[in-house]
Design an enzyme around this catalytic site. Structure first.
Site, PDB file in Angstrom:
ATOM      1  N   CYS A 141       0.861  -1.187   0.000  1.00 50.15           N
ATOM      2  CA  CYS A 141       0.000   0.000   0.000  1.00 50.15           C
ATOM      3  C   CYS A 141       0.896   1.235   0.000  1.00 50.15           C
ATOM      4  CB  CYS A 141      -0.902  -0.024   1.233  1.00 50.15           C
ATOM      5  SG  CYS A 141      -1.624   1.555   1.695  1.00 50.15           S
TER       6      CYS A 141
ATOM      7  N   CYS B 105       0.599   3.416   3.130  1.00 49.54           N
ATOM      8  CA  CYS B 105       1.189   2.700   4.271  1.00 49.54           C
ATOM      9  C   CYS B 105       2.710   2.688   4.151  1.00 49.54           C
ATOM     10  CB  CYS B 105       0.668   1.272   4.337  1.00 49.54           C
ATOM     11  SG  CYS B 105      -1.130   1.122   4.318  1.00 49.54           S
TER      12      CYS B 105
END
Length: 476
Positions: free
Chosen positions: A399, A402
């Site tokens: 991600c 992230c």
């Protein structure tokens, strides 16, 4: 079809619909998330979160008051400033440990590009002496070079041997891998435009990241826990007591970071992606008390939840001490953006924040670590390599958002460790730090390290504030 047959068919459709509703909600996005609060579970999360912090000399209550009333308001305001909101990072590096299993396709995983970076941030060191040298060299030249090439001015005055020596020193002194400023794929990201929050990134890929960190890159108890041990759950006293202070500190720092991230994901959770009957462009975000309890309720975590939260406080103290130790160095920096008024405001705000940081009475004592000659030096190097390895794992996060916040917080923690254990800031307690002596060692923090250090501490500060928010919400 008979009347009875139609009744059976309708009943079957209703049953199947009820059974499949969670699947549909997960796949398409239901627009709503259950935030049901279990008051008893909320009380369990906090009933053990009090008293002394392991391997430290202060209490949870002391930090709560100090952070929420003095640190967070100042730090949150500072991090809105231009100098601290833009961070240069490479989000396109390949995972060095396993084949990439694909990027998260959820729209909330993406990072919005930065299209308007202040020119003053490009190619500037943080140290005013270095910026002065760049200006002097620039004035001697023929002109016509833009800010993107400013870093080249300093480097062209160094021999190849000096550059090689500097790179060896930098690699040895650093606790994490930092993206090269001019590496292909590096770009500026506006951190305020891309806040850390729940993106929906989960499953085997996300679990592999933390499993790799805990099982392969964290120090483990000497006793054999079996091949299937979950090393995120080794916080129990009977396991940690087998480990020396340095190894306990490493584990608690990683666990504290993990806890902080989980708190942010629970505090900025996607509660709905709909606005009436329309899909919301931004989504509706807020506190998910049920998610917080799932991650920290002692009954749901084998008694580990409150210990994980206490590790957050341990990490907070560690980074707080790093800021205090480097305060004279940081106070001497320019924080250059090209806007003189903004630069003066930021410098004043940094000085004010650091004065509060230095006033804390019970700082983490790093001098109790890595003492004992050759064996201690060997352990310190092992400590460093473990952490550097974790910084490389961040390039395996699927991600983008992230990955961004993982890299920033690991870089911030690595910078704190560099300050605490490089030896450059060691001096007698009753004496002022000799900045000239520090600069003679070639010690320098890059702009990316300084921005990461303050933002990483900002994440911990916000986490402790959010704990009070969850405490109040859990009692309703």
């Amino acid at each position: 079809m008979t009347g009875a047959g139609r009744v059976v068919l309708v009943a079957a459709v209703v049953v199947v619909g009820v059974l499949l509703q969670p699947c549909w909600a997960s796949f398409f996005g239901s627009g709503k998330v259950s935030t049901k609060t279990d008051t008893a579970a909320g009380e369990r999360c906090f009933c053990q979160l009090k008293g002394a912090i392991d391997d430290c000399s202060c209490s949870v209550e002391t930090i709560d008051s100090f952070n929420n009333l003095k640190i967070y308001p100042r730090l949150n305001s500072l991090l809105q400033q231009v100098f601290f909101r833009y961070w240069k990072v490479n989000l396109n590096k390949k995972c060095p440990f396993w084949e990439d299993d694909g990027r998260c396709a959820i729209r909330y995983c993406s990072v919005q590009p930065c299209t308007d970076v202040p020119e003053g941030l490009k190619g500037r060191a943080v140290d005013p002496d270095i910026n002065k040298s760049q200006k002097e060299v620039k004035s001697l030249g023929s002109g016509g070079c833009d800010d993107e090439n400013d870093l080249g001015f300093l480097n062209t005055t160094l021999s190849k041997e000096s550059l090689d020596d500097f790179e060896k020193w930098a690699a040895h002194d650093s606790f994490c891998y930092i993206d090269d400023d001019d590496s292909e794929g590096s770009e500026y990201v506006d951190l305020l435009l891309n806040p850390e929050r729940y993106t929906g990134y989960t499953g085997p890929s996300a679990h592999r990241i933390w499993r790799s960190i805990y099982q392969e890159n964290c120090f483990k108890p000497s006793r054999n826990l079996g091949p299937y041990a979950d090393f995120s759950n080794i916080g129990a006293d009977e396991f940690l007591q087998d480990m020396c202070l340095e190894k306990r500190a490493f584990y608690r720092a990683v666990s504290g970071l993990h806890s902080s991230i989980n708190i942010h994901l629970s505090a900025r959770y996607l509660l709905s992606d709909q606005n009436g009957f329309d899909v919301s462009a931004e989504g509706i975000w807020g506190h998910n008390v049920g998610e917080f309890q799932r991650r920290f309720d002692p009954e749901l975590t084998g008694g580990e939840g409150p210990k994980r939260l206490k590790n957050l406080y341990f990490l907070y103290l560690l980074e707080l001490r790093a800021l205090a130790k480097a305060a004279p160095y940081l106070e001497s920096q320019e924080f250059y953006t090209g806007n003189e008024e903004d630069d003066r405001d930021v410098k004043r705000a940094v000085t004010d924040l650091l004065s509060i940081v230095k006033s804390f009475p019970d700082h983490f004592n790093e001098h109790s670590m890595f003492t004992g000659g050759h064996q201690a030096a060997k352990l310190k190097e092992e400590f460093r390599e473990h952490f550097r390895n974790i910084s490389r794992i961040m390039d395996c996060v699927g991600c983008d958002k992230c990955r961004l916040w993982g890299k920033l917080q690991i870089t911030g923690l690595g910078t704190a460790l560099k300050i605490l254990f490089s030896g450059n800031f060691d001096h007698p307690i009753d004496q002022q730090l000799n900045l000239s002596a520090v600069k003679q060692t070639n010690f320098q923090l890059s702009r990316e390290e300084v921005v990461a250090l303050f933002n990483a501490f900002g994440r911990l500060s916000r986490s402790i504030l959010e704990l009070e928010n969850f405490r109040q919400k859990s009692q309703r």
